[in-house]
Each structure stands twice: as C-alpha cells, then as structure tokens.
Design an enzyme around this catalytic site. Sequence first.
Site, short mmCIF file in Angstrom:
data_model
loop_
_atom_site.label_atom_id
_atom_site.label_comp_id
_atom_site.label_asym_id
_atom_site.label_seq_id
_atom_site.Cartn_x
_atom_site.Cartn_y
_atom_site.Cartn_z
N ALA A 35 0.82 -1.21 0.00
CA ALA A 35 0.00 0.00 0.00
C ALA A 35 0.86 1.25 0.00
O ALA A 35 0.57 2.21 -0.72
CB ALA A 35 -0.94 -0.01 1.21
N ARG B 230 4.64 -12.62 -3.69
CA ARG B 230 4.53 -11.32 -3.00
C ARG B 230 5.81 -10.51 -3.14
O ARG B 230 5.77 -9.30 -3.36
CB ARG B 230 4.22 -11.53 -1.51
CG ARG B 230 2.88 -12.15 -1.21
CD ARG B 230 2.59 -12.12 0.29
NE ARG B 230 2.38 -10.75 0.74
CZ ARG B 230 1.21 -10.14 0.75
NH1 ARG B 230 0.13 -10.76 0.30
NH2 ARG B 230 1.11 -8.91 1.18
N TYR C 11 -1.33 -23.00 -6.71
CA TYR C 11 -1.18 -22.45 -8.06
C TYR C 11 0.31 -22.25 -8.34
O TYR C 11 1.14 -22.17 -7.43
CB TYR C 11 -1.95 -21.15 -8.24
CG TYR C 11 -1.72 -20.08 -7.20
CD1 TYR C 11 -0.63 -19.21 -7.26
CD2 TYR C 11 -2.64 -19.88 -6.17
CE1 TYR C 11 -0.45 -18.20 -6.32
CE2 TYR C 11 -2.48 -18.87 -5.23
CZ TYR C 11 -1.38 -18.04 -5.31
OH TYR C 11 -1.21 -17.05 -4.38
N ASP D 82 -4.02 -2.00 4.53
CA ASP D 82 -4.43 -2.74 5.72
C ASP D 82 -4.59 -1.85 6.95
O ASP D 82 -5.30 -2.22 7.88
CB ASP D 82 -3.41 -3.84 6.02
CG ASP D 82 -3.59 -5.06 5.12
OD1 ASP D 82 -4.58 -5.11 4.39
OD2 ASP D 82 -2.73 -5.96 5.17
#
Length: 416
Positions: free
Chosen positions: A18, A111, A218, A295
């Site tokens: 973010a 990530r 995945y 968050d």
Amino acid sequence: MSEHATSTDVLVIGGGMAGLAGALALRENGANVTLVERAPEFGEVGAGLQMAPNASRVLRRWGLLEKALEIGVQPKHLVFRDAVTGEELTRQTLNGEFEERYGAPYVVIHRSDLHRVLLEGCEAAGVKLVNDVTVESVETVGNRGVAHTLAGVDFEADVVIGADGLRSTLRPLVANDEPVSSAYVAYRGTVPITDETPKADLEDVIVYLGPDCHLVQYPLRKGELLNTVAVFKSPSFERGEEQYGGVDELEAAYKDCVPAVQEALKNLATGIRWPMYDRDPIENWVAGRMVLMGDAAHPMLQYLAQGACQALEDAAALQDASVGTVFTSEGINPEAWDVALRDFNDVRAGRTARVQRTARVWGESWHVSGLARTLRNLLFKSRKDNNFQYNDWLYGQDGDGVPPVAPKRVSEAAAA
C-alpha cells in the site's frame, strides 16, 4: 517541532504494497514524495498472491503490468473442489471472455516479486525512500502533517499517508478498535516444480473446500514454483497462541481430505504460521492531514484474494481524487488536500467495507460441514463457467475499478 525536520509534499509511512503504491501514484501526479519504512531494508515476506483484473488494471495505469507478467503466471482457470470427495464444484475460465469483460488479466505472482516491481517503480519515478525510521505519532499543525519519530527527527508534509499495516500505529487517530481474530491460521510454502510434481492443475488456481479448512495451490514464477496455502481453524489460536509448537493441528485438520490435499501439505513450511485477522470496517480514515490506506484502513480476510488488490485501488483513487484539486494545470494547491482526502474517503470506505464483509461471509461458506456443506456444493455446482454475477461488483471496469470522485467537490476545489 524538530529543528531538523524533513519537509516534503507527501509523506508515506510504511514500505509495504500500500505504501509503495500510494507513493508511486502521488509521485506520478507531480508531488515530491518521501516514504519512510521502519525496517532496515525493503522486502516482503510470504508466498504467492492473486492479482485480479481490478488490480492488474491499476498496474497497467502505472506502466508496471508488463513487468508483473514477465515474472508472474496467468492461470487458465480458477477451480473449486470439495476437499473431502475431490469433486469439482465450479470453475471460471480466466482468459477469453473473462479478460475481455474486465479489461485486464488475472495474474498470480510471488509477493516479493510484486513488491519489487512497485519498489523499482518508485525508485524510477524519484520517490525518496528512507529506511530505519520508526514513526511514533502524527499530528496536524496548521495545514501540515508532522510525523514524530523514535529518533527525534520530525518529518513535515502537506499530507501524511498511514500505510503501516494491520497493527497500525496511526489508526488510533481515527478509531478505537483492535484486530479481530478469525480463529483460522495459515501455513504457506513454495517448492520447485520438478518432473516428479503431479502435472494436473499446474496451469490453474485450485481451491479445495473442507470442513473448517481449505487449501489453495497455483504456480508461480513462470511455472518454476508451486505455491501452497493451507488454512484451518486452530484450537490453539482460539486459546490465544499465535504460534504453535507442532504440526498435529495441521494434520488433524486435513485428515478426512482426499490424497491430493494431504500430499500437498508436504509443500508447506511449518516453521511459522500466519494467524488470520481483520478489523471491523470504519467509515472515516482521515485525521487532519493524515489519511490511512491499505491494511491500516481496511484489513481483510483473504477469501476474496483482495488485500493487495484493494491497496492498489486505494492508491489509484487517491491519485484521481487529488488531480484537479491539489494537482492542477496551474501547479500544486496544497490547500485543496482537505477536499481531496474527503473525496477519497467517500469513494473508498464503502467499497472496502463491502469487500471486508463479503470476505468474512465467503470464508464461512467455504468451511461448512454437514447439511450446510451439501447445500453449498449444490449452489456452487449450479453456477456455470462465465457466469459473472458474482464477479462484476468486484472486478468491474467502472473507472478502472476505482469509482470517480464527486465532480462537484473537484470543481469547487479547482476554483479555490
């Protein structure tokens, strides 16, 4: 105020997804942006994440989608199965009509890879990045935000973005609340894909739904890695233990699942587990010249795979809200930040609250047993591929996934 204050147009507190996204968005608007991070170096822990079209469109806006695609994977399908029987419940084809409808691809990416793409974007754009800075408090003095740090050096800015995560130091400025425990924990793991790896499903995102548990698999990094996440209801976490000394809970949670699920547990790193929290939605994220994002503003459970996606939407929405108000053709008007922050808050609070609440409901439906499981399976099986009624509100292309700011307020600020 410190004699050694650092002055900037925009100060971002927190170097996660973010924070980097917010810094990049406002730098693209023309702001001088400083981002401070408490860690000695930038990085992101964890495993894979899913980037739905509402997020990949934002990456495309900033010219970063191709970089994400170079290292990520575009899965062919999203498939849900019953973890006890292995029966397929429903699937969504993620290319073709899906990609055309939403105007961008569905991407799965590590990530750390997405974090690096955003970090490099900030570096290339000229964001000032500062490590080893712990912000203890923020106050508004006049029309500027002032961040006080542990080292005693202040940072001043026209606006301060609090992007310091679930346990935000700055959230108490707008809400007297605490993280909410879900009673569920996650183990994650990535392993190399080898010739011995079962080839079934290596092009899809697979979700197995079980009583009080689920498992997701995945591929990552162009098919070099297999990402596995196991989430289950934890008695020890319900007792207040965030970490746990063994894997007996993990094994017990999946004892009734099909062999494919039990075999996948071997891919997990069991040295650390991830307790799952969110917070109740709040309507206001703004305190003076400080605004929350990501968050810090709206932590959510992972069942819609929207945590990072909503952080990117936040950044794009703040970028839009400040164009024409703060950032005009005549130059920067810092006095207009109050209007821009109000518009941003109005646009984002309701949408993210819906995502937070829907993620909770979605998680409850995944983990049911008995008659509820039978009914859930019937509902899932009644859905046909490319039935978009459950996706449009989340992935739709209204303003690149970011609703437009209120035009009246923009015109008022531009005239100010």
